[in-house]
Motif scaffolding. Structure first.
Motif, PDB file in Angstrom:
ATOM      1  N   PRO A  11       0.882  -1.149   0.060  1.00  0.00           N
ATOM      2  CA  PRO A  11      -0.049   0.197  -0.048  1.00  0.00           C
ATOM      3  C   PRO A  11       0.660   1.143   0.061  1.00  0.00           C
ATOM      4  CG  PRO A  11      -0.416  -1.166   2.001  1.00  0.00           C
ATOM      5  CD  PRO A  11       0.479  -2.196   1.211  1.00  0.00           C
ATOM      6  N   SER A  12       2.070   1.262   0.628  1.00  0.00           N
ATOM      7  CA  SER A  12       2.790   2.481   0.625  1.00  0.00           C
ATOM      8  C   SER A  12       4.039   2.398  -0.118  1.00  0.00           C
ATOM      9  CB  SER A  12       3.151   2.890   2.086  1.00  0.00           C
ATOM     10  OG  SER A  12       1.699   3.347   2.683  1.00  0.00           O
ATOM     11  N   ALA A  13       4.087   1.339  -0.863  1.00  0.00           N
ATOM     12  CA  ALA A  13       5.380   1.393  -1.702  1.00  0.00           C
ATOM     13  C   ALA A  13       5.252   2.448  -2.887  1.00  0.00           C
ATOM     14  CB  ALA A  13       5.476   0.076  -2.576  1.00  0.00           C
ATOM     15  N   PRO A  14       6.480   3.037  -3.356  1.00  0.00           N
ATOM     16  CA  PRO A  14       6.313   4.218  -4.211  1.00  0.00           C
ATOM     17  C   PRO A  14       6.039   3.627  -5.587  1.00  0.00           C
ATOM     18  CG  PRO A  14       8.834   3.584  -3.716  1.00  0.00           C
ATOM     19  CD  PRO A  14       7.819   2.787  -2.698  1.00  0.00           C
ATOM     20  N   PRO A  15       5.464   4.341  -6.381  1.00  0.00           N
ATOM     21  CA  PRO A  15       5.567   3.879  -7.863  1.00  0.00           C
ATOM     22  C   PRO A  15       6.714   3.809  -8.571  1.00  0.00           C
ATOM     23  CG  PRO A  15       4.795   6.177  -7.677  1.00  0.00           C
ATOM     24  CD  PRO A  15       4.773   5.438  -6.215  1.00  0.00           C
ATOM     25  N   GLU A  16       6.811   3.049  -9.488  1.00  0.00           N
ATOM     26  CA  GLU A  16       7.967   2.862 -10.470  1.00  0.00           C
ATOM     27  C   GLU A  16       8.242   4.397 -11.156  1.00  0.00           C
ATOM     28  OE1 GLU A  16       9.515   0.278 -14.079  1.00  0.00           O
ATOM     29  OE2 GLU A  16       8.565  -0.700 -12.410  1.00  0.00           O
ATOM     30  N   PRO A  17       9.624   4.722 -10.991  1.00  0.00           N
ATOM     31  CA  PRO A  17       9.726   5.987 -11.622  1.00  0.00           C
ATOM     32  C   PRO A  17       9.728   5.841 -13.243  1.00  0.00           C
ATOM     33  CG  PRO A  17      11.602   5.256  -9.928  1.00  0.00           C
ATOM     34  CD  PRO A  17      10.675   4.372 -10.114  1.00  0.00           C
ATOM     35  N   LEU A 155       9.901  -0.459   1.948  1.00  0.00           N
ATOM     36  CA  LEU A 155      11.278   0.304   2.447  1.00  0.00           C
ATOM     37  C   LEU A 155      12.201  -0.050   1.425  1.00  0.00           C
ATOM     38  CD1 LEU A 155      11.029   0.054   6.369  1.00  0.00           C
ATOM     39  CD2 LEU A 155      10.594   2.027   5.117  1.00  0.00           C
ATOM     40  N   GLY A 156      12.596  -1.234   0.972  1.00  0.00           N
ATOM     41  CA  GLY A 156      13.553  -1.412   0.022  1.00  0.00           C
ATOM     42  C   GLY A 156      13.407  -0.405  -1.380  1.00  0.00           C
ATOM     43  N   GLN A 157      11.964  -0.221  -1.688  1.00  0.00           N
ATOM     44  CA  GLN A 157      11.931   0.446  -2.915  1.00  0.00           C
ATOM     45  C   GLN A 157      12.069   1.956  -2.545  1.00  0.00           C
ATOM     46  OE1 GLN A 157       7.896  -0.670  -4.178  1.00  0.00           O
ATOM     47  NE2 GLN A 157       8.299  -2.785  -3.618  1.00  0.00           N
ATOM     48  N   TRP A 158      11.784   2.460  -1.391  1.00  0.00           N
ATOM     49  CA  TRP A 158      12.009   3.725  -1.016  1.00  0.00           C
ATOM     50  C   TRP A 158      13.491   4.094  -0.981  1.00  0.00           C
ATOM     51  CZ3 TRP A 158       8.731   7.465  -1.894  1.00  0.00           C
ATOM     52  CH2 TRP A 158       7.325   7.165  -1.588  1.00  0.00           C
ATOM     53  N   ARG A 159      14.175   2.972  -0.578  1.00  0.00           N
ATOM     54  CA  ARG A 159      15.512   3.211  -0.420  1.00  0.00           C
ATOM     55  C   ARG A 159      16.376   3.535  -1.705  1.00  0.00           C
ATOM     56  NH1 ARG A 159      19.465   4.759   2.882  1.00  0.00           N
ATOM     57  NH2 ARG A 159      19.169   3.313   4.495  1.00  0.00           N
ATOM     58  N   ALA A 160      15.908   2.595  -2.560  1.00  0.00           N
ATOM     59  CA  ALA A 160      16.407   2.613  -4.217  1.00  0.00           C
ATOM     60  C   ALA A 160      16.151   4.155  -4.689  1.00  0.00           C
ATOM     61  CB  ALA A 160      15.722   1.630  -4.989  1.00  0.00           C
ATOM     62  N   ILE A 161      14.996   4.756  -4.397  1.00  0.00           N
ATOM     63  CA  ILE A 161      14.539   6.049  -4.941  1.00  0.00           C
ATOM     64  C   ILE A 161      15.603   7.073  -4.053  1.00  0.00           C
ATOM     65  CG2 ILE A 161      12.840   7.746  -5.017  1.00  0.00           C
ATOM     66  CD1 ILE A 161      12.470   5.613  -6.873  1.00  0.00           C
ATOM     67  N   SER A 215      13.431  10.604   7.301  1.00  0.00           N
ATOM     68  CA  SER A 215      12.255  11.843   6.795  1.00  0.00           C
ATOM     69  C   SER A 215      11.903  11.643   5.597  1.00  0.00           C
ATOM     70  CB  SER A 215      13.076  13.156   7.177  1.00  0.00           C
ATOM     71  OG  SER A 215      13.445  13.247   8.656  1.00  0.00           O
ATOM     72  N   PHE A 216      12.652  11.124   4.695  1.00  0.00           N
ATOM     73  CA  PHE A 216      12.291  10.929   3.243  1.00  0.00           C
ATOM     74  C   PHE A 216      11.130   9.845   3.177  1.00  0.00           C
ATOM     75  CE2 PHE A 216      12.823   8.433  -0.653  1.00  0.00           C
ATOM     76  CZ  PHE A 216      12.356   9.499  -1.457  1.00  0.00           C
ATOM     77  N   VAL A 217      11.268   8.865   3.769  1.00  0.00           N
ATOM     78  CA  VAL A 217      10.022   7.804   3.944  1.00  0.00           C
ATOM     79  C   VAL A 217       8.877   8.304   4.477  1.00  0.00           C
ATOM     80  CG1 VAL A 217       9.425   5.643   4.965  1.00  0.00           C
ATOM     81  CG2 VAL A 217      11.901   5.842   4.037  1.00  0.00           C
TER      82      VAL A 217
END
Length: 259
Positions: A11-17, A155-161, A215-217
């Motif tokens: 639900p809170s994973a970022p969409p793919e760039p 969180l792994g996806q947010w880390r990559a961004i 903070s970014f997350v």
């Protein structure tokens, strides 16, 4: 992961760039304002443990009765709740290390401790927001195995961004980098809203405000969560919607209460 706003993702994973052809870091991708209409959904897996060099296809479907899962065995866990099939062993170990009472659920402090091994010590404010976004239907104040696996992957996806836009490798991103990161995800956040987000982390020292991964997350989940709620009312994707006072309050307060 699907290409639009987390469809078929946690639900809170970022969409793919979506970088545009010939784009470079710092340029703004061609997104609609303030978000785009979703394409046809793909049939990709709902999520995977794909950070830290692990491939979700490396793991075979897990026997629910194996000792590494929650189906019993040497850990003595009850048959339910359980981790999704194929959950990486590191995720399971991190959960079990803090679930000392073997209840199959962990609270906010335990979740904070569980994430340290692979990520960092998140503020309790971010932890509560994560728990809100990945709510356990059986116990809203504790996180179960499925929610933990989804949260870990998210969180792994947010880390990559974050790492993509931390161009000077300082471990922090400034306002311009945050703007570019959100644009890359399809969120054309107005400057006034961006400034409001950044000011939340101003320590009044006079130094340039920079955001840690923690903070970014938090920022990313707030922007994504509120945008998704707004889009439910903006069915034509115009960037405008008419909301009642009650609807507005029910949209915003959960994010404030999570803090």
């Amino acid at each position: 992961m699907s290409s639009y706003y987390g469809h078929n993702t946690a639900p809170s994973a970022p969409p793919e760039p979506h970088p545009q052809p010939g784009s470079h870091p710092g340029s703004q991708p061609g997104v609609g304002y303030p978000y785009q209409q979703p394409p046809v959904q793909s049939q990709q897996p709902a999520y995977g443990y794909n950070n830290y060099g692990h491939n979700q296809n490396q793991n075979q479907t897990q026997n629910p009765n194996s000792s590494i899962g929650f189906g019993g065995g040497q850990y003595g866990y009850p048959p339910t709740p359980s981790f999704p099939p194929g959950t990486h062993p590191e995720v399971i170990r991190s959960f079990q290390m803090v679930d000392l009472d073997r209840s199959g659920f962990i609270d906010a402090k335990e979740l904070q401790q569980a994430l340290i091994s692979a990520y960092q010590k998140f503020s309790i404010r971010t932890i509560r927001l994560l728990m809100f976004q990945f709510r356990n239907p059986l116990d809203p104040f504790r996180t179960g195995p499925k929610e933990f696996a989804d949260l870990w992957s998210c969180l792994g996806q947010w880390r990559a961004i974050f790492e993509r836009f931390d161009r000077d490798r300082s471990g922090k991103i400034d306002a311009a980098e945050l703007r570019d990161a959100l644009y890359s995800l399809g969120y054309a956040v107005p400057p006034s809203v961006l400034q409001l987000l950044i000011s939340k982390y101003d320590d009044q020292s006079g130094r340039r405000v920079e955001l840690s991964f923690d903070s970014f997350v938090e920022c990313g989940m707030i922007v994504k969560g509120l945008t998704e709620k707004f889009k439910e009312k903006d069915t034509r994707y115009t960037g405008s919607a008419t909301l009642s006072y009650e609807t507005f309050m029910t949209m915003v307060i959960p994010f404030l209460a999570a803090e």
